[in-house]
Scaffold this active site. Structure first.
Site, mmCIF file in Angstrom:
data_model
loop_
_atom_site.group_PDB
_atom_site.id
_atom_site.type_symbol
_atom_site.label_atom_id
_atom_site.label_comp_id
_atom_site.label_asym_id
_atom_site.label_seq_id
_atom_site.Cartn_x
_atom_site.Cartn_y
_atom_site.Cartn_z
ATOM 1 N N HIS A 1 13.869 6.238 -5.810
ATOM 2 C CA HIS A 1 14.598 4.495 -6.211
ATOM 3 C C HIS A 1 15.422 3.910 -7.658
ATOM 4 O O HIS A 1 15.415 3.205 -7.577
ATOM 5 C CB HIS A 1 13.305 3.987 -5.518
ATOM 6 C CG HIS A 1 12.607 3.655 -3.998
ATOM 7 N ND1 HIS A 1 11.909 3.270 -3.452
ATOM 8 C CD2 HIS A 1 13.694 4.646 -3.329
ATOM 9 C CE1 HIS A 1 12.383 3.398 -2.230
ATOM 10 N NE2 HIS A 1 12.711 3.821 -2.170
ATOM 11 N N LYS B 1 6.901 0.199 10.111
ATOM 12 C CA LYS B 1 8.284 -0.046 9.623
ATOM 13 C C LYS B 1 9.585 0.316 11.183
ATOM 14 O O LYS B 1 9.962 0.869 11.138
ATOM 15 C CB LYS B 1 9.619 1.005 8.669
ATOM 16 C CG LYS B 1 8.443 1.210 6.962
ATOM 17 C CD LYS B 1 9.185 2.354 6.823
ATOM 18 C CE LYS B 1 9.329 2.260 5.185
ATOM 19 N NZ LYS B 1 9.280 3.392 4.685
ATOM 20 N N GLU C 1 6.456 4.848 -5.813
ATOM 21 C CA GLU C 1 6.439 2.708 -5.832
ATOM 22 C C GLU C 1 5.001 3.392 -6.931
ATOM 23 O O GLU C 1 3.903 3.706 -6.754
ATOM 24 C CB GLU C 1 5.833 2.364 -4.824
ATOM 25 C CG GLU C 1 7.247 2.055 -3.588
ATOM 26 C CD GLU C 1 7.288 1.702 -2.815
ATOM 27 O OE1 GLU C 1 6.474 1.183 -2.248
ATOM 28 O OE2 GLU C 1 8.245 2.665 -1.837
ATOM 29 N N HIS D 1 9.082 -4.150 4.476
ATOM 30 C CA HIS D 1 10.789 -3.628 4.696
ATOM 31 C C HIS D 1 11.164 -1.958 4.176
ATOM 32 O O HIS D 1 10.786 -1.400 4.516
ATOM 33 C CB HIS D 1 11.045 -4.622 2.875
ATOM 34 C CG HIS D 1 11.009 -3.857 1.654
ATOM 35 N ND1 HIS D 1 10.980 -3.556 0.279
ATOM 36 C CD2 HIS D 1 9.276 -2.681 1.857
ATOM 37 C CE1 HIS D 1 10.673 -3.669 -0.332
ATOM 38 N NE2 HIS D 1 9.237 -3.114 -0.313
ATOM 39 N N LYS E 1 4.091 -4.782 2.348
ATOM 40 C CA LYS E 1 4.955 -4.518 0.550
ATOM 41 C C LYS E 1 6.738 -5.450 1.199
ATOM 42 O O LYS E 1 7.477 -4.339 2.083
ATOM 43 C CB LYS E 1 5.024 -3.029 0.422
ATOM 44 C CG LYS E 1 5.131 -2.198 1.290
ATOM 45 C CD LYS E 1 5.789 -1.066 0.671
ATOM 46 C CE LYS E 1 6.004 0.903 1.232
ATOM 47 N NZ LYS E 1 6.225 1.849 0.469
ATOM 48 N N GLU F 1 14.127 -1.758 -5.806
ATOM 49 C CA GLU F 1 13.335 -3.026 -4.919
ATOM 50 C C GLU F 1 12.539 -3.033 -5.866
ATOM 51 O O GLU F 1 12.048 -3.848 -5.916
ATOM 52 C CB GLU F 1 11.803 -2.578 -4.103
ATOM 53 C CG GLU F 1 12.409 -0.615 -2.948
ATOM 54 C CD GLU F 1 10.841 -0.062 -2.000
ATOM 55 O OE1 GLU F 1 10.075 -0.446 -2.435
ATOM 56 O OE2 GLU F 1 11.611 0.131 -1.679
ATOM 57 N N GLU G 1 -0.188 5.694 -0.094
ATOM 58 C CA GLU G 1 0.786 6.330 0.736
ATOM 59 C C GLU G 1 1.614 7.079 0.085
ATOM 60 O O GLU G 1 1.811 7.898 -0.858
ATOM 61 C CB GLU G 1 1.600 5.293 0.766
ATOM 62 C CG GLU G 1 2.630 4.739 2.181
ATOM 63 C CD GLU G 1 3.856 3.749 1.761
ATOM 64 O OE1 GLU G 1 3.624 2.843 0.925
ATOM 65 O OE2 GLU G 1 5.318 3.729 2.126
ATOM 66 N N ASP H 1 3.578 7.263 5.930
ATOM 67 C CA ASP H 1 4.693 6.493 6.470
ATOM 68 C C ASP H 1 5.194 8.116 7.103
ATOM 69 O O ASP H 1 5.403 6.929 8.682
ATOM 70 C CB ASP H 1 5.276 6.148 4.709
ATOM 71 C CG ASP H 1 6.772 5.739 5.438
ATOM 72 O OD1 ASP H 1 7.212 5.249 5.989
ATOM 73 O OD2 ASP H 1 7.170 5.440 4.074
ATOM 74 N N ASP I 1 2.702 4.371 -3.509
ATOM 75 C CA ASP I 1 3.762 4.928 -2.482
ATOM 76 C C ASP I 1 4.163 6.222 -3.773
ATOM 77 O O ASP I 1 5.216 6.151 -4.117
ATOM 78 C CB ASP I 1 4.708 4.644 -2.132
ATOM 79 C CG ASP I 1 4.919 4.657 -0.596
ATOM 80 O OD1 ASP I 1 4.944 5.997 -1.228
ATOM 81 O OD2 ASP I 1 5.882 4.810 -0.080
ATOM 82 N N SER J 1 13.854 7.401 1.686
ATOM 83 C CA SER J 1 13.899 8.722 0.865
ATOM 84 C C SER J 1 12.710 8.327 3.154
ATOM 85 O O SER J 1 11.913 8.405 2.971
ATOM 86 C CB SER J 1 12.333 8.673 0.572
ATOM 87 O OG SER J 1 11.601 6.992 0.360
HETATM 88 P P1 PGA Z 1 12.723 3.502 1.672
HETATM 89 O O1 PGA Z 1 10.878 3.941 0.668
HETATM 90 O O2 PGA Z 1 12.870 2.611 2.467
HETATM 91 O O3 PGA Z 1 13.631 4.675 0.953
HETATM 92 O O4 PGA Z 1 11.953 4.818 3.104
HETATM 93 C C1 PGA Z 1 9.802 2.788 1.378
HETATM 94 C C2 PGA Z 1 8.882 4.015 1.405
HETATM 95 O O5 PGA Z 1 9.443 4.961 0.999
HETATM 96 O O6 PGA Z 1 7.664 3.662 1.728
HETATM 97 ZN ZN ZN Z 2 6.887 5.400 1.859
#
Ligand code: PGA
Ligand code: ZN
Length: 407
Positions: free
Chosen positions: A154, A332, A163, A360, A383, A205, A281, A307, A240, A40
């Site tokens: 996911h 990230k 999430e 991650h 996370k 995940e 998030e 994010d 999230d 995403s």
């Molecule tokens: P992604 O998801 O690694 O698929 O972007 C993780 C997130 O949105 O935090």
């Molecule tokens: Zn996110």
């Protein structure tokens, strides 16, 4: 302490998609790093270079690999391995674009991280010690957010939010993981009893993917697992939403119902109160700025984490601090592409007294760099998904190891 050789190779991530692993050699050491990849991913992220065409259905990374083995190698060999900032600046300059589109953020990051690890090894430091030295922080164990029900892109279920996390707060990381595993396995039993064994299949995940009809049902099932284990006081819940994925024509589609931004704020206020949420998030899409500031005004005690809104990019973080869009940063490294810029993002967030959560990606590997990063930076939280699947447990296990060996 000079870089003697660099070589990138193709390996496979947890989704079965190619990614890049790079080795950096000095006289006495070797550093190796593998880059993760998002599903995403937001549009503000640095560019992940993929080949297109037929091979690996267009997802191969042979161009990124070539960029490391030719252009980057030619320019970095004989450079000082322990000057991380100079290495990263050179990588940025060699690329020359705003979003690392020429060489690829995946190519650049693999080198930035492998250089960091080679330097740490040359200096006989653990990666987290070297990270702490570089950024002048004091290593400390962050609070994990474990994603135990997966939805959105996911998972193959009908949950709109991506999430559903537990946030256990215990004295040691060992106790934290014990509680997390107990809750995870208790939730598995609850799901199996209520919806059958197939509801315990897992998503990208490692969280379960039951076909529930609403997000509040998912939260309520997790809360009952927490309560059943006797951890009501020590464990909070978090979300999230990954709202980019449910945003269309200025509306949000949540559990088959269409919400305006204002209606969604009311919905969030209700679930924050009902489930005492620690954080949310990406509650809104990455460019629905007004909704971000409206939500923050009304729920300032909850952590509102950016994010896709921020993409670990100092430019967007500065703007969000000024305009009060959120109060926490999701960090990230592959969203920005070098470790030096990730440190800059971290320091900016901290300068505004924000929380920082090291993360991650949904497409990840057995590489546990993010564990050393979270611990070395003493980030507030982290996370790494559920306490299951190798690419997730490698990261939690690294932290268990760090804690046990430092006792
Ligand atoms: P992604 O998801 O690694 O698929 O972007 C993780 C997130 O949105 O935090
Ligand atoms: Zn996110």
């Amino acid at each position: 302490m000079f870089i003697k050789n660099i070589k990138a190779i193709r390996v496979i991530d947890s989704r079965g998609i190619p990614t890049i692993r790079t080795f950096v050699w000095t006289k006495n050491a070797v550093g190796c790093a593998t880059v993760p990849s998002g599903t995403s991913a937001g549009k503000k992220e640095a560019l992940e270079l993929r080949d297109g065409g037929k091979k690996y259905f267009g997802m191969d990374v042979s161009k990124a690999i070539k960029n490391v083995n030719n252009i980057i190698k030619k320019n970095l060999v004989k450079d000082f391995v322990v000057d991380q900032e100079a290495v990263d600046k050179k990588l940025i300059a060699l690329d020359g674009t705003k979003n690392k589109a020429k060489l690829g953020a995946n190519a650049i990051l693999s080198v930035s991280l492998a250089v960091l690890r080679a330097a740490a090894s040359e200096l006989e430091l653990k990666d987290y010690e070297y990270i702490a030295n570089l950024n002048k922080t004091k290593p400390k164990m962050p609070t994990p957010h474990l994603n135990i029900i997966n939805g959105g892109v996911h998972a193959g279920n009908s949950l709109s939010f991506q999430e559903f996390q537990i946030v256990p707060k215990f004295k040691s990381f060992e106790e934290t993981m014990k509680a997390s595993v107990e809750i995870y396995l208790t939730l598995k039993k609850i799901l199996e009893k209520k919806y059958g064994l197939s509801s315990t299949n897992v998503g990208y995940e490692g969280g379960f993917c039951p076909n529930l009809s609403s997000s509040s049902e998912a939260l309520s099932l997790i809360q009952s697992a927490v309560d059943k284990c006797g951890y009501t006081k020590q464990v909070k819940l978090a979300l999230d939403v990954a709202a980019n994925e449910i945003y269309k024509d200025r509306k949000y589609l949540v559990d088959q119902k269409s919400y305006s931004s204002g209606e969604l704020i009311d919905y969030y206020k209700k679930v924050i109160k009902e489930y005492k949420l620690e954080s949310i998030e990406d509650p809104f899409s990455e460019d629905d700025y007004k909704s971000w500031s409206n939500l923050l005004k009304s729920v300032s005690k909850t952590k509102i984490i950016g994010d896709d809104l921020l993409a670990t990019n100092p430019k967007y973080i500065k703007d969000a601090i000024k305009k009060k869009y959120c109060n926490s940063l999701l960090l990230k490294v592959n969203q920005i592409g070098t470790i030096t810029e990730a440190f800059e993002a971290y320091n900016l967030a901290k300068s505004a007294s924000w929380d920082v959560q090291v993360s991650h990606r949904s497409g990840d590997t057995e590489d546990y760099f993010v564990s050393d990063l979270a611990y070395g930076l003493s980030s507030d939280s982290l996370k790494f998904g559920a306490p299951a699947r190798g690419e997730r447990t490698s990261k939690y296990n690294r932290l268990l190891e760090i804690e046990a060996l430092n006792k």
